[in-house]
Scaffold this motif. Structure first.
Motif, mmCIF file in Angstrom:
data_model
loop_
_atom_site.group_PDB
_atom_site.id
_atom_site.type_symbol
_atom_site.label_atom_id
_atom_site.label_comp_id
_atom_site.label_asym_id
_atom_site.label_seq_id
_atom_site.Cartn_x
_atom_site.Cartn_y
_atom_site.Cartn_z
ATOM 1 N N UNK A 297 -33.137 -21.062 1.008
ATOM 2 C CA UNK A 297 -33.818 -19.959 1.698
ATOM 3 C C UNK A 297 -34.156 -20.358 3.130
ATOM 4 N N UNK A 298 -34.714 -21.558 3.278
ATOM 5 C CA UNK A 298 -35.041 -22.055 4.618
ATOM 6 C C UNK A 298 -33.775 -22.200 5.458
ATOM 7 N N UNK A 299 -32.675 -22.578 4.797
ATOM 8 C CA UNK A 299 -31.409 -22.703 5.507
ATOM 9 C C UNK A 299 -30.930 -21.366 6.048
ATOM 10 N N UNK A 300 -31.045 -20.314 5.234
ATOM 11 C CA UNK A 300 -30.624 -18.973 5.678
ATOM 12 C C UNK A 300 -31.511 -18.492 6.814
ATOM 13 N N UNK B 297 -30.157 -16.488 24.389
ATOM 14 C CA UNK B 297 -29.973 -17.429 25.495
ATOM 15 C C UNK B 297 -28.563 -17.338 26.071
ATOM 16 N N UNK B 298 -27.563 -17.158 25.205
ATOM 17 C CA UNK B 298 -26.195 -17.033 25.696
ATOM 18 C C UNK B 298 -26.035 -15.835 26.611
ATOM 19 N N UNK C 183 -29.096 -18.201 15.229
ATOM 20 C CA UNK C 183 -28.144 -17.213 15.762
ATOM 21 C C UNK C 183 -28.818 -16.292 16.776
ATOM 22 N N UNK C 184 -30.019 -15.817 16.440
ATOM 23 C CA UNK C 184 -30.731 -14.908 17.349
ATOM 24 C C UNK C 184 -31.065 -15.602 18.669
ATOM 25 N N UNK D 149 -31.863 -24.781 20.819
ATOM 26 C CA UNK D 149 -32.056 -23.511 20.119
ATOM 27 C C UNK D 149 -31.196 -23.428 18.861
ATOM 28 N N UNK D 150 -30.044 -24.088 18.895
ATOM 29 C CA UNK D 150 -29.145 -24.072 17.740
ATOM 30 C C UNK D 150 -29.604 -25.036 16.647
ATOM 31 N N UNK D 151 -30.127 -26.189 17.040
ATOM 32 C CA UNK D 151 -30.431 -27.255 16.076
ATOM 33 C C UNK D 151 -31.830 -27.141 15.489
ATOM 34 N N UNK D 152 -32.835 -26.902 16.335
ATOM 35 C CA UNK D 152 -34.231 -26.962 15.884
ATOM 36 C C UNK D 152 -34.529 -26.018 14.715
ATOM 37 N N UNK D 153 -34.058 -24.748 14.734
ATOM 38 C CA UNK D 153 -34.368 -23.892 13.580
ATOM 39 C C UNK D 153 -33.784 -24.388 12.256
#
Length: 303
Positions: A173-176, A189-190, A183-184, A158-162
């Motif tokens: 822009x894609x990075x933001x 999940x956390x 984060x969401x 969930x952290x890496x794929x986006x």
């Protein structure tokens, strides 16, 4: 299942099940007061294993003088190649690190299960010794380890794929957008998984799907509680980093003494984490089924 508008006044005195945010805070600190010694001794077991791993890394890492000699003997002048040589010398011990990682994981999950047992038994005013807790958790260890690994992998994905699209197209822009989505997902999940994971694994004898079942209609309340739980650790974490930073400055990075102090300072945080998760798990169980109380959870430990 719980029903809206019920009279839950009988639960006001329950040692683990809170009815509101204030009750949640009070019960977390009451777990600390009741069970700190036993939970700290259990956390010490994990801390010792982690310290052994840290010391092993210190031992196999070349000192500055050894690294300089290795680079000189290899006749390397490029800094990146020199760093690669040092890393390669450390990675030569990978079998040791694999064994240590497996042991640390097994011990950490075993301690987590034993801690849940001790905290619930103590809350019900029944003896919950460390030995009993370990004996309780041991038969459930391997399934719990499997689910714990899967939980970590899910959060990692969930952290890496986006972030992958921004890496491919190199767009700010894609990075933001990727960072916001990551984060969401991690927040969701956390909250869902870590809010009840070890209660689910060792009391319910279930897996990750049960965590998602428990969080229904209680996500935002649980999210708020866990945010507060994290915020309450900030003063301790600031003190922790100050102490560790000073020790690194005085003794040098990679010192065995620093590794030992770091492990010791994690013990109160580990105990606090157990208290937060046990009370949060008890609250989620109650709102799923309002007949649940501490005595119910205690009886489930023996099934």
């Amino acid at each position: 299942m719980s029903t809206a508008g019920g009279d839950y006044s009988g639960m006001l005195s329950d040692p683990l099940v809170p009815l509101d945010f204030g009750g949640w805070v009070r019960r977390v600190f009451r777990v600390l007061g009741r069970s700190f010694r036993s939970l700290a001794l259990l956390a010490l077991i994990s801390a010792v294993c982690s310290t052994v791993g840290s010391i092993a890394l210190v031992v196999v890492t070349p000192t500055r003088e050894e690294a300089q000699r290795m680079v000189a003997e290899a006749k390397i002048t490029d800094q990146n190649e020199a760093q690669g040589l040092i890393v390669k010398s450390i990675l030569a011990y990978w079998p040791l690190f694999v064994v240590l990682a497996v042991v640390i994981l097994l011990v950490s999950v075993l301690v987590a299960g034993a801690s849940v047992y001790v905290a619930i038994r103590d809350a019900n005013r029944q003896s919950g010794s460390i030995v009993d807790g370990i004996g309780f958790a041991l038969p459930r260890l391997l399934p719990a380890v499997g689910w714990t690994i899967l939980t970590g992998l899910i959060v990692l994905v969930a952290l890496v794929v986006p972030m992958v699209p921004s890496m491919l197209i190199k767009s700010d822009v894609a990075g933001v957008i990727g960072a916001v989505v990551a984060f969401a997902l991690v927040a969701y999940l956390g909250t869902t998984l870590f809010g009840s994971l070890f209660g689910v694994l060792f009391v319910d004898r279930a897996g990750i799907p049960r965590c998602f079942q428990l969080i229904k209609r209680r996500f935002w309340a649980t999210f708020g509680r866990l945010v507060v739980a994290v915020l309450l650790t900030i003063p301790y974490l600031v003190a922790y980093f100050i102490v560790v930073g000073l020790l690194n400055w005085m003794l040098g990075p990679g010192s065995v003494a620093v590794a030992i102090v770091q492990a010791a300072l994690t013990i109160p945080l580990a105990v606090y984490g157990v208290a937060v998760q046990v009370v949060t798990y008890a609250e989620l169980r109650f709102w799923e089924n309002t007949s649940i109380a501490t005595r119910t959870l205690t009886s489930e430990l023996n099934h």
